[in-house]
Design a protein around this motif. Structure first.
Motif, PDB file in Angstrom:
ATOM      1  N   ALA A 221      67.409   9.849  78.918  1.00 43.89           N
ATOM      2  CA  ALA A 221      66.587   9.899  77.398  1.00 43.89           C
ATOM      3  C   ALA A 221      67.626   8.968  76.544  1.00 43.89           C
ATOM      4  N   CYS A 222      68.966   8.627  76.854  1.00 44.20           N
ATOM      5  CA  CYS A 222      69.928   7.936  76.025  1.00 44.20           C
ATOM      6  C   CYS A 222      69.779   6.456  76.418  1.00 44.20           C
ATOM      7  N   HIS A 223      68.929   5.765  77.251  1.00 49.00           N
ATOM      8  CA  HIS A 223      69.090   4.466  77.624  1.00 49.00           C
ATOM      9  C   HIS A 223      68.169   3.755  76.625  1.00 49.00           C
ATOM     10  N   TYR A 224      68.890   2.790  76.216  1.00 48.48           N
ATOM     11  CA  TYR A 224      68.472   1.769  75.232  1.00 48.48           C
ATOM     12  C   TYR A 224      66.932   1.437  75.540  1.00 48.48           C
ATOM     13  N   GLY A 225      65.968   1.482  74.890  1.00 46.97           N
ATOM     14  CA  GLY A 225      64.606   1.242  74.952  1.00 46.97           C
ATOM     15  C   GLY A 225      63.646   2.207  75.837  1.00 46.97           C
ATOM     16  N   TYR A 226      64.411   3.286  76.196  1.00 49.78           N
ATOM     17  CA  TYR A 226      63.667   4.208  77.119  1.00 49.78           C
ATOM     18  C   TYR A 226      62.727   5.007  76.358  1.00 49.78           C
ATOM     19  N   GLN A 227      61.511   5.218  76.434  1.00 49.35           N
ATOM     20  CA  GLN A 227      60.806   6.304  75.766  1.00 49.35           C
ATOM     21  C   GLN A 227      60.652   7.640  76.847  1.00 49.35           C
ATOM     22  N   PRO A 228      61.177   8.678  76.265  1.00 47.58           N
ATOM     23  CA  PRO A 228      61.158   9.760  77.123  1.00 47.58           C
ATOM     24  C   PRO A 228      59.460  10.375  76.913  1.00 47.58           C
ATOM     25  N   ILE A 229      59.158  10.849  78.010  1.00 46.74           N
ATOM     26  CA  ILE A 229      57.622  11.587  78.153  1.00 46.74           C
ATOM     27  C   ILE A 229      57.803  12.901  77.626  1.00 46.74           C
ATOM     28  N   ILE A 230      57.023  13.257  76.373  1.00 47.52           N
ATOM     29  CA  ILE A 230      56.742  14.318  75.829  1.00 47.52           C
ATOM     30  C   ILE A 230      55.182  14.598  76.033  1.00 47.52           C
ATOM     31  N   ASP A 231      54.890  15.675  76.644  1.00 48.54           N
ATOM     32  CA  ASP A 231      53.327  15.936  76.841  1.00 48.54           C
ATOM     33  C   ASP A 231      52.753  16.751  75.782  1.00 48.54           C
ATOM     34  N   TYR A 232      53.469  17.670  75.387  1.00 47.19           N
ATOM     35  CA  TYR A 232      52.974  18.740  74.552  1.00 47.19           C
ATOM     36  C   TYR A 232      53.905  19.206  73.519  1.00 47.19           C
ATOM     37  N   LEU A 233      53.567  19.465  72.187  1.00 44.31           N
ATOM     38  CA  LEU A 233      54.477  19.964  71.096  1.00 44.31           C
ATOM     39  C   LEU A 233      53.648  21.101  70.624  1.00 44.31           C
ATOM     40  N   HIS A 234      54.497  21.990  70.332  1.00 49.40           N
ATOM     41  CA  HIS A 234      53.858  23.326  69.668  1.00 49.40           C
ATOM     42  C   HIS A 234      54.718  23.899  68.422  1.00 49.40           C
ATOM     43  N   PRO A 235      54.545  22.746  67.496  1.00 49.23           N
ATOM     44  CA  PRO A 235      55.485  23.506  66.133  1.00 49.23           C
ATOM     45  C   PRO A 235      54.994  24.661  65.743  1.00 49.23           C
TER      46      PRO A 235
ATOM     47  N   LEU B 138      54.383  36.715  58.838  1.00 50.69           N
ATOM     48  CA  LEU B 138      53.414  35.969  59.007  1.00 50.69           C
ATOM     49  C   LEU B 138      53.636  34.718  59.995  1.00 50.69           C
ATOM     50  N   TYR B 139      52.667  34.510  60.710  1.00 51.70           N
ATOM     51  CA  TYR B 139      52.857  33.369  62.031  1.00 51.70           C
ATOM     52  C   TYR B 139      51.831  32.432  61.757  1.00 51.70           C
ATOM     53  N   PHE B 140      52.532  31.350  61.720  1.00 54.48           N
ATOM     54  CA  PHE B 140      51.903  30.010  61.425  1.00 54.48           C
ATOM     55  C   PHE B 140      52.147  28.924  62.746  1.00 54.48           C
ATOM     56  N   ALA B 141      50.679  28.408  63.014  1.00 53.45           N
ATOM     57  CA  ALA B 141      50.961  27.412  64.297  1.00 53.45           C
ATOM     58  C   ALA B 141      49.605  26.688  64.030  1.00 53.45           C
ATOM     59  N   PRO B 142      49.508  25.372  64.714  1.00 51.70           N
ATOM     60  CA  PRO B 142      48.363  24.559  64.827  1.00 51.70           C
ATOM     61  C   PRO B 142      47.070  25.494  65.351  1.00 51.70           C
ATOM     62  N   LYS B 143      47.308  26.197  66.618  1.00 54.99           N
ATOM     63  CA  LYS B 143      46.194  27.006  66.797  1.00 54.99           C
ATOM     64  C   LYS B 143      46.978  28.413  67.357  1.00 54.99           C
ATOM     65  N   HIS B 144      46.227  29.540  67.491  1.00 58.41           N
ATOM     66  CA  HIS B 144      46.735  30.756  67.724  1.00 58.41           C
ATOM     67  C   HIS B 144      46.115  31.357  68.963  1.00 58.41           C
ATOM     68  N   ALA B 145      46.897  31.911  69.638  1.00 58.99           N
ATOM     69  CA  ALA B 145      46.071  32.894  70.608  1.00 58.99           C
ATOM     70  C   ALA B 145      45.769  34.372  69.919  1.00 58.99           C
ATOM     71  N   SER B 146      45.330  35.353  70.481  1.00 58.62           N
ATOM     72  CA  SER B 146      44.899  36.462  70.051  1.00 58.62           C
ATOM     73  C   SER B 146      45.460  37.668  70.649  1.00 58.62           C
ATOM     74  N   PRO B 147      46.407  38.150  70.568  1.00 63.98           N
ATOM     75  CA  PRO B 147      47.228  38.257  69.166  1.00 63.98           C
ATOM     76  C   PRO B 147      48.325  37.074  69.443  1.00 63.98           C
ATOM     77  N   PRO B 148      48.829  36.575  68.022  1.00 66.17           N
ATOM     78  CA  PRO B 148      49.646  35.342  68.081  1.00 66.17           C
ATOM     79  C   PRO B 148      50.859  35.207  69.317  1.00 66.17           C
TER      80      PRO B 148
END
Length: 240
Positions: A192-206, A217-227
């Protein structure tokens, strides 16, 4: 390369939460949480995550636990999710280099491996590694290590200014909070440190946990039930 995530509050206990906090359900639903994620690939790859929280009422602001930024607090700390916590889960086809030792179970589970980031507004943080859903199941989870297999992975904070810590805007009255940090991807990805290299990220869950006294309180783009932030079914493809 950026992607913006709007986070929504989990609703299973929202009526009881509102009663406990002395506010309306609508007030809790009006809490705005937005996370901006930027991928920088050159010269060294990193993710920058900016968390913006806006509360609609003074009553909620008075009850929110939002620790004051302290430079002397910056460092690794377990169990941050028990209070206000800024989180992100990362998965991808290259999330393997730091999870792949010959004597490590992670070497056989590259497709399901993921990383969890926890950060407190006060500067404390933790990065954990999982080979599959909540596995290993130890508490606290297994820390993510750098290439030397001894040093814990870290985040780089953008130290907040006073106005970014907790500011009240003009009418309508809103109470705003912000934190921003970077994650060097050399800690997570091969080359990931190589110049010009774009690492592959498939999923993010902030995601975000906000603590109002004893109420979480729990915040997410989408929730399971229960969170359940670890449930990959509710994660978002990263399209940066």
């Amino acid at each position: 390369m950026s992607q913006i995530f709007d986070l929504y509050v989990a609703t299973e206990t929202l009526v009881a939460d509102a009663q406990q906090l002395g506010v309306t359900v609508e007030a809790l639903q009006d809490i705005s949480v937005q996370v901006s994620v930027t991928l920088v690939a050159q010269p060294e790859a990193y993710l920058q995550l900016t968390y913006d929280v806006t509360l609609p009422t003074a009553s909620l602001a008075a009850q929110l636990t939002w620790p004051t930024w302290r430079a002397d607090k910056v460092g690794f700390k377990d169990y941050l999710w028990q209070q206000t916590c800024l989180e992100c889960f990362i998965a991808g086809s290259l999330v393997k280099s730091r999870l792949n030792d010959s004597d490590d179970l992670f070497s056989t589970n590259q497709k399901t491996a993921y990383i969890e980031i926890n950060a407190s507004p006060n500067g404390q943080y933790a990065l954990y590694k999982f080979n599959s859903y909540r596995s290993p199941a130890t508490l606290p989870p297994t820390p993510l290590l750098q290439a030397d297999r001894q040093t814990r992975a870290f985040i780089d904070w953008h130290r907040p200014s006073k106005r970014q810590t907790a500011s009240q805007t003009s009418a309508p009255k809103l109470f705003q909070y912000q934190r921003c940090f970077q994650v060097p991807l050399s800690q997570c990805y091969d080359d990931a440190c190589h110049y010009g290299y774009q690492p592959i990220i498939d999923y993010l869950h902030p995601c975000v946990i906000l603590s109002f006294g004893t109420t979480l309180l729990y915040f997410a783009p989408k929730h399971a039930s229960p969170p359940d932030f670890h449930n990959r079914q509710y994660w978002t493809p990263f399209v940066a």
